[in-house]
Each structure stands twice: as structure tokens, then as C-alpha cells.
Design an enzyme around this catalytic site. Structure first.
Site, short mmCIF file in Angstrom:
data_model
loop_
_atom_site.label_atom_id
_atom_site.label_comp_id
_atom_site.label_asym_id
_atom_site.label_seq_id
_atom_site.Cartn_x
_atom_site.Cartn_y
_atom_site.Cartn_z
N GLU A 283 0.81 -1.22 0.00
CA GLU A 283 0.00 0.00 0.00
C GLU A 283 0.85 1.28 0.00
O GLU A 283 0.89 2.02 0.99
CB GLU A 283 -0.98 -0.02 1.17
CG GLU A 283 -1.97 -1.18 1.03
CD GLU A 283 -3.07 -1.18 2.08
OE1 GLU A 283 -3.02 -0.36 3.02
OE2 GLU A 283 -3.99 -2.02 1.96
N GLU A 388 -4.16 -9.04 -1.09
CA GLU A 388 -4.61 -8.91 0.31
C GLU A 388 -6.10 -8.65 0.39
O GLU A 388 -6.66 -7.86 -0.37
CB GLU A 388 -3.86 -7.79 1.03
CG GLU A 388 -4.20 -7.70 2.53
CD GLU A 388 -3.47 -6.57 3.23
OE1 GLU A 388 -2.25 -6.47 3.06
OE2 GLU A 388 -4.14 -5.79 3.95
#
Length: 545
Positions: A283, A388
Site C-alpha cells: 500500500e 490482500e
């Protein structure tokens, strides 16, 4: 003698209940001694000898309780005989991977709804399914007795279990750690002379990964993701919060961070663990947020492009890991196709890259057709891969909900949607969490398919576990998505694949409150009669001629 008499009483009581009344509730069943309960279940048909031991925690469905001596297993699935098909059902009402062998029909069943398989329409091939061996997952597994640990690992990795083929491994600490650390915390160590794996790797994650690999019928595909570089390489001087790498691409900080990846891969290889892929960092947009609460390293798409082109790509290419895959983004699919356009349009960066990692958290923000399919059509030579996902992250809905069916349905919907828009696999987040949804040093608690109750040396398999089995156990590497169409409008969601062994796999999700009868038309075999139960996932498997 007391236990024996209790079991005998239970047998006749359950038999009477089954014949004349509705089944006894799961939360009452579990009050019996577990060994006695298993005998009772086997004798009365509640799950059979290999069935789920259900527990109802009031969240809409049940979990299956497991311990060191007993746990239900999906089992080894053999191909059905010619002219027959397997059906596997998991539903809100409590079925868990219920298996039936049924007959293919030569003529239409007359069902109003027909799903037609078109094997001439061929799309992406599968890479795999799995979850993450975080520090928290490792701590929770090791909190159990050795027998319960083996039982749990078998659920995920053995031929009798979910047959996970992908394991994501955080490089150093993340929010699901008990402390903040990296492998090179000595300031100014640009040569990485003091680089060393942490106790969390050496004593927990590595031994568990070795055990998992020993159980797996095929080599595991390990995927590494880093949350933050060492603080001394960052503009904010901290592992958390808003911060990027100091300097610029090609400079000593960027080069050191690329070499850090290589050193990590080197150290794991010493333990006979080699990686299939690395991502460019978890991220990257999180590290651009002021006061971000846990480990992050900020990159814009342009910064990531330049770092891959000048530092990471060359460092890996000249290492012993030159064949490893590099996945960019590792962030929300809502950032596509913009992120891919910036990075993959650059000839220097794109030559080192193999795929694009996506997370599921913002999926409702942008349609899959716009983000995923558009990206695939723009850059068909680079695969999309889910890196994820987890339940229990939403504000007001944090943490564990034992037996929550709504979360299981959301998993199934997202997986099917991703697969139908060119995603090649789907990786869950923590393999195992505790009853709170941790440990997590920043208290960012979420849910997991398996939850450990270490005080009782038991673990609970959530509905989400079984949902993942409906995909991971059947969609092996190189399975190829094929066309499937409906003859009329339906609330059912589905995806179809042909495997290398010549079998066809169809997964169907029914989020409605009604059973839906339908038939499958496959020109190579005939008509397959089926019913999709209310609030269920159904997997059908048959062999083509």
C-alpha cells in the site's frame, strides 16, 4: 462411566430429535464433552465421522471447532467417473463443504435457468490462492499444542485440506506484529553490514513455512511484501506516518532499499525457502497520508516507476533471484488503470515487471470493469493478482465475528468478480488470528478464516475458510477461465474454469434467500441438474469427454 452413559443418552436423544423434531442447536450440542459429541454426531448423521463440530456464537451461522485430535477436513477429491459430477455445498444454514456424487443427464431437465459453458472462450490462467504468514498468524499457531498446530496447518496446506498454494510473507514488521522493527535498523548502514532476520522470522515464520511446505503436495509460491524501509532511509525518520525514501531513484537510499530486498531473499534461501514473487511495497499510498498510524513507505506511481527502473529491477536481475516475479501497486484496485499506465508505459521499468497486485478494501468504489478489465486490455502481458483481503476492517465492524455469514458471502462475491475480470489468484490476509483479531501492536483488529482460542487449545474455522476452499481446492495453477452465460436474468454469480486434467469447475454463489434450481449445459457432456441453496456457495466438478 459417566461419559459413557452421557453418550448413550445423547445418542438416543439426538436420534429422537432428528426423527421427530428440529435438530438441536449447535451451541447446546457443544456443551457435551467433545469426544462424546463426536460419537453422537457420527451416530446420528450430524456431519458424519468426518463432519464439522458446529458452534453457534449468534452471528448468523456456525463455526467448526477443532482441536489436537479432531478436525473436519475437505478431503482428497478424486475426479468423478464419466457421466457423473461432484457437487460441494456450503451455506448459511450450516452445511460445510457437503459432497454429493450425481448423474449427468442426456436431456434437458426443463429448468427455467440454464448456465451454458463455452470452452472456446478462453481467458486468464490461475496462479493460485492462499493467505499470509504474518507475525500474528505465526504467534497464534504456535500458541497451540503441537498436535493442534499440525491439525491447523493441515487444514490449509495438505492434500486433504484447502490446498493453499500461495503464502504472502511480510518483510519485517507490519501492523500484525507485536513490535516495530526492520532487518537493518542501524543508521547509516548503506552496505547492510548489520542486516539480519528477526526472531519472528527465525523462530516462528520460517519453521512454520517449512512445515507447511512439507505438507503441501506441490511447492508453495511465496510472495514477499515490505511495509516500510528502515527509518533512517526515510524522509520522516520513522517507520510509521507520512514518509518516502530520501533522495531520488539511483541514489544511495533508493539503492540500499533495493539491496535490502535481495538480502531478504538471500537469507530465506539459506533456510530452503525461495520466493515466487515480491511486491514493490505494501500500500504505497498509505505512506503519503499524514499521521498514518502504522508502518508504511510512500510512493507515487511515478516514484515507484523510477525506483523499479533504476534500483529494484537491476538489483534483482543481477542477484541469484533473477527469475523472481516483481508485482507493482500492491494497493487498492481503484488506483487502476492510472497506476499501471504510469509504470508500465515506461520501457525501462516495464521490462522488470511481471504483474500487478491489488487489494480489495476499496472495491465498491470503482467497478471491476473499469479498474481490472481496462488494465488487462491495456497491458495484457502483465497479470493481475489479489494480494490482500480481510473482513472486519470497516469502521464500527472491526475484529472477529465468529460464524458471520455476511462476511463469507462478501469473500465469495469479490473472488468471483475478480476472477471474471482477469485476476489470476486471490490471497487472504492473516492465516490465523486470536479471538480479539490480533495480536496487532496498533490495535487494528480484523477477522480471519481461522480463529485461535489458545486458552482452550482449540481453533474455529469460520464460514470464510470454507468459501476459500471452494476456490483454492479446485482452481489449481494453470486452470483457465472459460465462458459461462445465463439464458435469463438471475441473481446467481458464477465463474467457470477448465483444469489441466480435463475437468471443468463451476463455482456458483447465491446471495438470495431462495433456493434456485438450474441446469448446466456443457456440449461435451450433456446436462447437469443442480440447485443453488439459499445463501450458499456451490462448486460443481465434472470431466469433459
Amino acid at each position: 462411566m459417566c461419559i459413557v452413559s452421557t453418550c448413550l443418552f445423547s445418542f438416543f436423544f439426538f436420534k429422537w430429535r432428528k426423527l421427530y423434531l428440529r435438530p438441536i442447536s449447535a451451541h447446546r450440542m457443544i456443551r457435551l464433552p467433545l469426544a462424546c459429541l463426536l460419537l453422537t454426531l457420527a451416530a446420528t448423521g450430524y456431519g458424519g465421522g468426518d463432519g464439522c463440530v458446529p458452534r453457534d456464537f449468534g452471528q448468523g451461522s456456525v463455526v467448526c471447532e477443532c482441536n489436537s485430535t479432531y478436525c473436519d477436513l475437505p478431503g482428497v477429491i478424486k475426479l468423478p467417473p464419466a457421466g457423473q459430477f461432484w457437487s460441494f455445498t456450503t451455506n448459511k444454514a450450516g452445511k460445510r463443504f457437503e459432497k454429493l456424487l450425481e448423474q449427468v443427464q442426456n436431456a434437458t431437465t426443463g429448468a427455467a435457468l440454464r448456465l451454458s459453458i463455452d470452452s472456446s472462450q478462453k481467458y486468464q490462467k490461475i496462479k493460485g490462492f492462499g493467505g499470509a504468514m504474518t507475525d500474528a498468524a505465526a504467534m497464534n499457531i504456535l500458541s497451540l499444542s503441537p498436535g493442534a498446530q499440525d491439525s491447523l496447518l493441515k487444514q490449509y496446506f495438505s492434500p486433504e485440506g484447502a490446498e493453499y498454494s500461495v503464502v504472502r510473507v511480510p518483510m519485517a514488521s507490519c501492523d500484525f506484529s507485536s513490535r516495530l522493527y526492520t532487518y537493518a535498523d542501524t543508521p547509516g548502514d548503506f552496505q547492510l553490514l548489520n542486516f539480519s532476520l528477526a526472531p519472528e522470522d527465525l523462530k516462528m515464520k520460517i519453521p512454520l513455512l517449512q512445515r507447511a511446505q512439507a505438507m503441501s503436495p506441490r511447492p508453495l509460491s511465496l510472495l514477499a511484501s515490505a511495509w516500510s524501509s528502515p527509518a533512517w532511509l526515510k524522509t520522516n525518520g520513522a517507520l510509521i506516518g507520512k514518509g518516502t525514501l530520501k533522495g531520488e531513484a539511483g541514489g544511495k537510499e533508493h539503492e540500499t532499499w533495493a539491496n535490502y530486498y535481495v538480502r531478504f531473499l538471500d537469507e530465506y534461501k539459506k533456510h530452503n525457502l525461495t520466493f515466487w514473487a515480491v511486491t514493490t511495497g505494501n500500500e504505497p499510498t498509505a505512506g503519503l497520508i499524514t499521521n498514518y498510524s502504522f508502518q508504511a513507505l510512500g510512493f507515487t506511481a511515478e516514484m515507484q516507476r523510477d525506483w523499479v527502473a533504476r534500483d529494484l529491477g537491476p538489483a534483482i536481475a543481477r542477484s541469484q533471484h533473477a527469475k523472481i516475479n516483481i508485482l507493482i501497486l500492491d494497493d487498492q484496485r481503484a488506483l487502476l488503470p492510472h497506476w499501471a499506465k504510469v509504470v508500465l508505459s515506461d520501457i525501462q521499468a516495464s521490462r522488470y515487471i511481471h504483474g500487478i497486485g491489488v487489494h480489495w478494501y476499496w472495491d465498491p468504489a470503482i467497478p471491476a470493469e473499469i479498474s481490472l478489465s481496462t488494465t488487462h486490455h491495456l497491458f495484457p502481458g502483465y497479470y493481475l493478482f489479489g494480494t490482500e483481503a480481510c473482513a472486519g476492517f470497516s469502521p464500527g465492524h472491526h475484529g472477529v465475528k465468529l460464524g458471520c455469514w455476511d462476511r463469507a458471502e462478501r469473500y465469495a462475491h469479490d473472488i468471483i468478480e475478480d476472477l471474471n475480470h482477469y485476476v489470476t489468484g486471490w490471497t487472504d490476509w492473516n492465516l490465523v488470528l486470536d479471538l480479539e483479531g490480533g495480536p496487532n501492536w496498533v490495535k487494528n483488529f480484523v477477522d480471519s478464516p481461522i480463529i485461535v482460542n489458545k486458552t482452550s487449545d482449540v481453533f474455529y474455522k469460520q464460514p470464510t475458510f470454507y468459501i476459500l476452499v471452494h476456490f483454492s481446492k479446485f482452481l489449481w495453477a494453470e486452470s483457465q477461465r472459460v465462458g459461462v452465460s445465463f439464458n435469463t436474468h438471475s441473481d446467481l454469480e458464477s465463474c467457470a474454469f477448465i483444469r489441466l486434467d480435463g475437468s471443468t469447475v463451476l463455482v456458483v454463489l447465491n446471495r438470495s434467500s431462495k433456493d434456485v434450481p438450474f441446469e448446466v449445459w456443457d456440449p461435451s457432456v450433456g446436462y447437469i441438474p443442480a440447485v443453488s441453496p439459499a445463501r450458499s456457495v456451490l462448486t460443481l466438478v465434472w470431466v469433459t469427454r
